[in-house]
Design a protein around this motif. Structure first.
Motif, mmCIF file in Angstrom:
data_model
loop_
_atom_site.group_PDB
_atom_site.id
_atom_site.type_symbol
_atom_site.label_atom_id
_atom_site.label_comp_id
_atom_site.label_asym_id
_atom_site.label_seq_id
_atom_site.Cartn_x
_atom_site.Cartn_y
_atom_site.Cartn_z
ATOM 1 N N GLY A 108 4.558 8.857 57.484
ATOM 2 C CA GLY A 108 4.996 7.475 57.488
ATOM 3 C C GLY A 108 5.245 6.885 56.118
ATOM 4 O O GLY A 108 5.577 5.689 56.010
ATOM 5 N N ALA A 109 5.098 7.681 55.058
ATOM 6 C CA ALA A 109 5.313 7.152 53.709
ATOM 7 C C ALA A 109 6.786 6.869 53.437
ATOM 8 O O ALA A 109 7.114 6.007 52.618
ATOM 9 N N GLY A 110 7.689 7.590 54.106
ATOM 10 C CA GLY A 110 9.119 7.366 53.918
ATOM 11 C C GLY A 110 9.858 8.538 53.308
ATOM 12 O O GLY A 110 10.945 8.352 52.747
ATOM 13 N N LYS A 111 9.290 9.752 53.397
ATOM 14 C CA LYS A 111 9.940 10.933 52.808
ATOM 15 C C LYS A 111 11.304 11.182 53.444
ATOM 16 O O LYS A 111 12.319 11.311 52.757
ATOM 17 N N SER A 112 11.332 11.264 54.774
ATOM 18 C CA SER A 112 12.592 11.540 55.463
ATOM 19 C C SER A 112 13.576 10.398 55.283
ATOM 20 O O SER A 112 14.789 10.616 55.194
ATOM 21 N N THR A 113 13.069 9.174 55.200
ATOM 22 C CA THR A 113 13.959 8.014 55.051
ATOM 23 C C THR A 113 14.679 8.038 53.709
ATOM 24 O O THR A 113 15.902 7.864 53.637
ATOM 25 N N VAL A 114 13.922 8.248 52.624
ATOM 26 C CA VAL A 114 14.559 8.216 51.299
ATOM 27 C C VAL A 114 15.498 9.401 51.118
ATOM 28 O O VAL A 114 16.556 9.280 50.482
ATOM 29 N N LEU A 115 15.187 10.558 51.714
ATOM 30 C CA LEU A 115 16.080 11.708 51.592
ATOM 31 C C LEU A 115 17.342 11.521 52.428
ATOM 32 O O LEU A 115 18.436 11.916 52.011
ATOM 33 N N LEU A 116 17.195 10.909 53.601
ATOM 34 C CA LEU A 116 18.378 10.648 54.424
ATOM 35 C C LEU A 116 19.291 9.643 53.733
ATOM 36 O O LEU A 116 20.518 9.797 53.733
ATOM 37 N N GLN A 117 18.718 8.606 53.127
ATOM 38 C CA GLN A 117 19.527 7.647 52.377
ATOM 39 C C GLN A 117 20.244 8.318 51.214
ATOM 40 O O GLN A 117 21.430 8.079 50.974
ATOM 41 N N THR A 118 19.522 9.185 50.497
ATOM 42 C CA THR A 118 20.110 9.840 49.332
ATOM 43 C C THR A 118 21.242 10.775 49.729
ATOM 44 O O THR A 118 22.319 10.783 49.103
ATOM 45 N N LEU A 119 21.032 11.572 50.775
ATOM 46 C CA LEU A 119 22.061 12.538 51.168
ATOM 47 C C LEU A 119 23.283 11.859 51.781
ATOM 48 O O LEU A 119 24.404 12.356 51.612
ATOM 49 N N CYS A 120 23.088 10.754 52.481
ATOM 50 C CA CYS A 120 24.251 10.048 53.018
ATOM 51 C C CYS A 120 25.126 9.514 51.893
ATOM 52 O O CYS A 120 26.356 9.491 52.008
ATOM 53 N N LYS A 121 24.515 9.098 50.776
ATOM 54 C CA LYS A 121 25.297 8.643 49.625
ATOM 55 C C LYS A 121 25.958 9.815 48.908
ATOM 56 O O LYS A 121 27.117 9.735 48.495
ATOM 57 N N LEU A 122 25.201 10.911 48.760
ATOM 58 C CA LEU A 122 25.770 12.078 48.081
ATOM 59 C C LEU A 122 26.899 12.716 48.885
ATOM 60 O O LEU A 122 27.820 13.300 48.312
ATOM 61 N N ALA A 123 26.812 12.640 50.218
ATOM 62 C CA ALA A 123 27.832 13.264 51.057
ATOM 63 C C ALA A 123 29.196 12.622 50.887
ATOM 64 O O ALA A 123 30.217 13.230 51.253
ATOM 65 N N GLU A 124 29.240 11.409 50.338
ATOM 66 C CA GLU A 124 30.527 10.777 50.068
ATOM 67 C C GLU A 124 31.258 11.467 48.931
ATOM 68 O O GLU A 124 32.484 11.361 48.812
ATOM 69 N N ARG A 125 30.510 12.187 48.067
ATOM 70 C CA ARG A 125 31.100 12.812 46.877
ATOM 71 C C ARG A 125 31.080 14.333 46.921
ATOM 72 O O ARG A 125 31.832 14.971 46.199
ATOM 73 N N MET A 126 30.207 14.931 47.717
ATOM 74 C CA MET A 126 30.074 16.381 47.742
ATOM 75 C C MET A 126 29.545 16.820 49.099
ATOM 76 O O MET A 126 29.132 15.988 49.919
ATOM 77 N N THR A 127 29.562 18.134 49.333
ATOM 78 C CA THR A 127 29.080 18.680 50.594
ATOM 79 C C THR A 127 27.556 18.729 50.588
ATOM 80 O O THR A 127 26.955 19.286 49.667
ATOM 81 N N CYS A 128 26.935 18.155 51.606
ATOM 82 C CA CYS A 128 25.476 18.123 51.728
ATOM 83 C C CYS A 128 25.072 18.579 53.116
ATOM 84 O O CYS A 128 25.788 18.340 54.097
ATOM 85 N N LEU A 129 23.904 19.212 53.202
ATOM 86 C CA LEU A 129 23.383 19.721 54.471
ATOM 87 C C LEU A 129 21.956 19.245 54.641
ATOM 88 O O LEU A 129 21.118 19.443 53.747
ATOM 89 N N TYR A 130 21.680 18.611 55.774
ATOM 90 C CA TYR A 130 20.330 18.130 56.098
ATOM 91 C C TYR A 130 19.808 18.968 57.250
ATOM 92 O O TYR A 130 20.339 18.918 58.365
ATOM 93 N N VAL A 131 18.766 19.756 56.985
ATOM 94 C CA VAL A 131 18.165 20.632 57.993
ATOM 95 C C VAL A 131 16.866 19.996 58.445
ATOM 96 O O VAL A 131 15.964 19.747 57.639
#
Length: 456
Positions: A104-127
């Protein structure tokens, strides 16, 4: 047929043995030693190619240090300033980052936010191995994130994750989490020492060979340390920990290991309805003090990574009704509190041996450095005498066992940060006192008795 090699490994501490035994002789835990298959032995003493050299490959030639290029590795900015600060400027291609934290600290939340922003500029994969794709999509829509570019995969087999990554060829890949993925050739359960170690080794080799940034999500134990074998922290390049209590809206991202930047760097986030938002001026949120001046409260300046951070330290000294008075420290080292109370009695003449002493760092921040010693002692004396300290007073300094006040690193920067936030007076070690500091009155002290006299 090649003979199968086996080893017996403790799931608690990672120690290995030549045969099975009921109790681990290293950590003393019972029924924690399990058998782990290592694969067939190589013929003729030859080493396996996957364990040769850096990332499974050997260098073509030997080079001297002078022949190696000193060009900086290109970094991929995450788009989140506080995250980039902790990483040392962004992601380094081919690096492996381990992010841990309580549920519940927010690990998945901050990574999902980061990858959604990065995916606008490069290929990203969330497993994801802990959640379904629908659950992740629901979170992304709730946070209002762009969802048309990020590649998603729900899988727990490390071999299948590697095959999918070879097809997609992402620049950044997240594996959530390392405790649920598994290798088919390892016979133990997911989350065990052998599975975590081998899965992390497989993903690390993949990152080094392909230049992909691999981010691993790790669980933590009840004492707050990363779960799994200690060798896991040696494999990866960067280890960060997301901290924060459930009753606080603020989260701190602290770097514990970083091969490409400063260690112990701190990033501050605020949990909102739209996910984690970075806090550019964390000193302001930790200094939300009331208008009424209360005793036992003083502000100090910590040094976190590459920047100063102002925090408020509170102390409460009260009559004890127990034979053994209580010593409670929240955000501070309790053993150091006991030592400072002894120094206060011996060299300051203040006896609190029959009093309950409670100390706290406001905002849930943990103070690990010794620069808060003087502020802690003055807060205790203020509460014991019931004399409030001035609101515009800032204190820092290390206290030695003989009562001397020792200087601390980056004293000038700490004073500038205090002056920027409106503090008019500072009690600091004589070794940190500047010749002139506009806007703030400096009181330089060399001993604990001088510091106590300065607040009279």
């Amino acid at each position: 047929m090649a003979k199968q090699q086996t080893a017996f490994v403790c799931n608690e501490c990672g120690a290995d043995f030549s045969k099975w035994q009921g109790q681990c002789s290293e950590c003393g835990s019972w029924n924690s030693v399990v058998e782990m298959k290592l694969g067939p032995a190589p013929k003729g003493g030859a080493r396996s190619a996957q364990f040769s050299g850096y990332a499974g490959t050997t260098s073509a030639s030997v080079q001297t240090l002078a022949d190696i290029s000193l060009e900086d590795l290109p970094r991929l900015t995450s788009g989140v300033g506080e995250f980039d600060r902790v990483l040392g400027g962004g992601f380094v291609p081919g690096s492996v980052v381990l992010i841990g934290g309580h549920p519940g600290a927010g690990k998945s939340t901050v990574l999902l936010q980061t990858l959604c922003k990065l995916a606008e500029r490069m290929t990203c994969l969330y497993v994801t191995g802990e959640e379904s794709l629908q659950q992740v999509a629901m979170r992304a829509h709730r946070l209002g994130l762009p969802t048309d570019k990020l590649q998603m995969l729900s899988e727990t087999s490390v071999e299948l994750i590697g095959q999918a990554a070879e097809k997609v060829q992402p620049k950044v890949m997240v594996v959530d989490s390392i405790q649920v993925v598994h290798l088919s050739e390892v016979q133990s359960a997911p989350g065990s020492v052998s599975q975590v170690r081998e899965a992390a080794a497989y993903l690390t080799r993949f990152a080094k060979q392909t230049g992909t940034v691999v981010i691993l999500v790790g669980h933590v134990t009840k004492d707050g340390s990363l779960a799994g074998p200690k060798v896991l922290e040696h494999m990866i390049d960067c280890s960060v920990l997301l901290e924060g209590s459930h009753d606080s809206r603020f989260r701190t991202l602290r770097g514990n290991k970083n091969r490409f930047g400063a260690v112990n760097e701190l990033g501050v986030f605020a949990m909102t309805e739209k996910g984690l938002r970075e806090v550019s001026n964390p000193s302001a949120i930790f200094l939300q003090r009331g208008e009424d001046v209360a005793s036992g409260s003083v502000v100090t300046v910590m040094w976190e990574g590459t920047r100063p951070l102002l925090v408020e330290i509170q102390a409460l000294v009260d009559d004890s009704h127990l034979g053994n008075p209580r010593r409670v420290a929240v955000g501070l080292d309790q053993n150091r509190l006991s030592m400072l109370l002894a120094v206060l009695h011996r060299h300051g003449g203040v006896m609190v041996g029959d009093q309950d002493v409670f100390v706290n760092v406001v905002g849930g921040v943990r103070v690990a450095e010794t620069s808060a010693d003087l502020a802690l002692v003055l807060a205790i004396v203020s509460s014991f005498r019931d004399r409030p300290l001035a609101q515009d007073l800032m204190v820092f300094g290390e206290i030695g066992l003989s009562g001397e006040i020792r200087p601390v690193p980056s004293g000038q920067e700490r004073l500038r940060e205090a002056a920027k936030h409106g503090f008019k007076r500072a009690i600091v070690p004589a070794g940190n006192a500047p010749k002139a500091m506009p806007g703030i009155e400096i009181v330089a002290v060399k001993s604990l008795s001088e510091a106590l006299a300065a607040i009279e």
